[in-house]
Motif scaffolding. Structure first.
Motif, PDB file in Angstrom:
ATOM      1  N   TYR A   9      62.927  32.617  14.559  1.00  0.00           N
ATOM      2  CA  TYR A   9      61.527  32.216  14.423  1.00  0.00           C
ATOM      3  C   TYR A   9      61.236  30.960  15.252  1.00  0.00           C
ATOM      4  N   SER A  10      62.136  29.999  15.232  1.00  0.00           N
ATOM      5  CA  SER A  10      61.937  28.761  15.997  1.00  0.00           C
ATOM      6  C   SER A  10      61.913  29.028  17.497  1.00  0.00           C
ATOM      7  N   ILE A  11      62.807  29.874  17.955  1.00  0.00           N
ATOM      8  CA  ILE A  11      62.852  30.194  19.384  1.00  0.00           C
ATOM      9  C   ILE A  11      61.586  30.934  19.811  1.00  0.00           C
ATOM     10  N   LEU A  12      61.137  31.870  18.994  1.00  0.00           N
ATOM     11  CA  LEU A  12      59.916  32.603  19.334  1.00  0.00           C
ATOM     12  C   LEU A  12      58.694  31.686  19.347  1.00  0.00           C
ATOM     13  N   ARG A  13      58.637  30.737  18.426  1.00  0.00           N
ATOM     14  CA  ARG A  13      57.527  29.785  18.413  1.00  0.00           C
ATOM     15  C   ARG A  13      57.553  28.894  19.651  1.00  0.00           C
ATOM     16  N   LEU A  14      58.739  28.453  20.052  1.00  0.00           N
ATOM     17  CA  LEU A  14      58.851  27.656  21.270  1.00  0.00           C
ATOM     18  C   LEU A  14      58.427  28.450  22.499  1.00  0.00           C
ATOM     19  N   LEU A  15      58.836  29.698  22.562  1.00  0.00           N
ATOM     20  CA  LEU A  15      58.444  30.543  23.690  1.00  0.00           C
ATOM     21  C   LEU A  15      56.937  30.783  23.707  1.00  0.00           C
ATOM     22  N   ALA A  16      56.325  30.870  22.536  1.00  0.00           N
ATOM     23  CA  ALA A  16      54.875  31.069  22.467  1.00  0.00           C
ATOM     24  C   ALA A  16      54.127  29.862  23.007  1.00  0.00           C
ATOM     25  N   PHE A  17      54.762  28.710  23.043  1.00  0.00           N
ATOM     26  CA  PHE A  17      54.151  27.520  23.649  1.00  0.00           C
ATOM     27  C   PHE A  17      54.563  27.358  25.109  1.00  0.00           C
ATOM     28  N   ILE A  18      55.834  27.533  25.406  1.00  0.00           N
ATOM     29  CA  ILE A  18      56.356  27.242  26.748  1.00  0.00           C
ATOM     30  C   ILE A  18      55.812  28.204  27.797  1.00  0.00           C
ATOM     31  N   VAL A  19      55.710  29.478  27.463  1.00  0.00           N
ATOM     32  CA  VAL A  19      55.245  30.460  28.454  1.00  0.00           C
ATOM     33  C   VAL A  19      53.800  30.189  28.886  1.00  0.00           C
ATOM     34  N   PRO A  20      52.834  30.016  27.971  1.00  0.00           N
ATOM     35  CA  PRO A  20      51.474  29.705  28.432  1.00  0.00           C
ATOM     36  C   PRO A  20      51.392  28.361  29.158  1.00  0.00           C
ATOM     37  N   PHE A  21      52.156  27.385  28.697  1.00  0.00           N
ATOM     38  CA  PHE A  21      52.143  26.074  29.359  1.00  0.00           C
ATOM     39  C   PHE A  21      52.667  26.190  30.785  1.00  0.00           C
ATOM     40  N   SER A  22      53.745  26.948  30.963  1.00  0.00           N
ATOM     41  CA  SER A  22      54.302  27.135  32.305  1.00  0.00           C
ATOM     42  C   SER A  22      53.330  27.865  33.217  1.00  0.00           C
ATOM     43  N   LEU A  23      52.657  28.877  32.683  1.00  0.00           N
ATOM     44  CA  LEU A  23      51.689  29.610  33.500  1.00  0.00           C
ATOM     45  C   LEU A  23      50.509  28.725  33.907  1.00  0.00           C
ATOM     46  N   MET A  24      50.062  27.889  32.988  1.00  0.00           N
ATOM     47  CA  MET A  24      48.941  27.005  33.322  1.00  0.00           C
ATOM     48  C   MET A  24      49.344  25.928  34.316  1.00  0.00           C
ATOM     49  N   MET A  25      50.596  25.527  34.296  1.00  0.00           N
ATOM     50  CA  MET A  25      51.044  24.496  35.228  1.00  0.00           C
ATOM     51  C   MET A  25      51.156  25.028  36.664  1.00  0.00           C
ATOM     52  N   LEU A  26      51.029  26.331  36.832  1.00  0.00           N
ATOM     53  CA  LEU A  26      51.022  26.892  38.185  1.00  0.00           C
ATOM     54  C   LEU A  26      49.725  26.589  38.924  1.00  0.00           C
ATOM     55  N   PHE A  27      48.662  26.315  38.166  1.00  0.00           N
ATOM     56  CA  PHE A  27      47.372  26.004  38.777  1.00  0.00           C
ATOM     57  C   PHE A  27      47.289  24.508  39.093  1.00  0.00           C
ATOM     58  N   PRO A  28      46.846  24.164  40.308  1.00  0.00           N
ATOM     59  CA  PRO A  28      46.802  22.738  40.685  1.00  0.00           C
ATOM     60  C   PRO A  28      45.893  21.895  39.787  1.00  0.00           C
ATOM     61  N   VAL A  29      44.798  22.449  39.329  1.00  0.00           N
ATOM     62  CA  VAL A  29      43.879  21.682  38.479  1.00  0.00           C
ATOM     63  C   VAL A  29      44.560  21.328  37.155  1.00  0.00           C
ATOM     64  N   MET A  30      45.300  22.268  36.608  1.00  0.00           N
ATOM     65  CA  MET A  30      45.945  22.031  35.324  1.00  0.00           C
ATOM     66  C   MET A  30      47.133  21.078  35.452  1.00  0.00           C
ATOM     67  N   ARG A  31      47.734  20.989  36.648  1.00  0.00           N
ATOM     68  CA  ARG A  31      48.808  20.021  36.845  1.00  0.00           C
ATOM     69  C   ARG A  31      48.274  18.603  36.744  1.00  0.00           C
ATOM     70  N   GLU A  32      47.051  18.423  37.214  1.00  0.00           N
ATOM     71  CA  GLU A  32      46.444  17.096  37.149  1.00  0.00           C
ATOM     72  C   GLU A  32      46.111  16.713  35.716  1.00  0.00           C
ATOM     73  N   TYR A  33      45.673  17.692  34.928  1.00  0.00           N
ATOM     74  CA  TYR A  33      45.351  17.462  33.518  1.00  0.00           C
ATOM     75  C   TYR A  33      46.393  18.158  32.646  1.00  0.00           C
ATOM     76  N   TYR A  34      47.628  17.685  32.720  1.00  0.00           N
ATOM     77  CA  TYR A  34      48.724  18.313  31.982  1.00  0.00           C
ATOM     78  C   TYR A  34      48.498  18.253  30.467  1.00  0.00           C
ATOM     79  N   TRP A  35      47.834  17.221  30.003  1.00  0.00           N
ATOM     80  CA  TRP A  35      47.574  17.094  28.565  1.00  0.00           C
ATOM     81  C   TRP A  35      46.621  18.188  28.088  1.00  0.00           C
TER      82      TRP A  35
END
Length: 86
Positions: A9-35
């Motif tokens: 359960y913990s690993i799946l919850r972490l993946l549910a956060f890390i995958v969308p965060f990683s995908l959003m960090m591919l966009f230059p605008v989102m890299r500037e506003y990482y928060w």
């Protein structure tokens, strides 16, 4: 407690956060506003876990409740044994 279900359960919850965060960090605008990416990823992860991780959460909650019940019944048995001894 069933440690395997808690780890899964913990690993799946972490993946549910890390995958969308990683995908959003591919966009230059989102890299500037990482928060902002982190906030959106947390909301997406929460939504995904509420929709798809109900069974692992139920497994973890059930095992925690069983563990607590066993602990309380052990405390009651110890108290009864002490009362009988006095």
């Amino acid at each position: 407690m069933n440690a395997r279900s808690a780890v899964v359960y913990s690993i799946l919850r972490l993946l549910a956060f890390i995958v969308p965060f990683s995908l959003m960090m591919l966009f230059p605008v989102m890299r500037e506003y990482y928060w902002l990416s982190a906030i959106f990823a947390a909301l997406i992860g929460l939504s995904l876990s509420m929709l798809f991780l109900r069974r692992p959460l139920d497994d973890v909650a059930t095992s925690l409740a069983d563990r607590r019940t066993r602990r309380r019944s052990g405390e009651v048995a110890d108290a009864e044994a002490e009362d009988a001894a006095s």
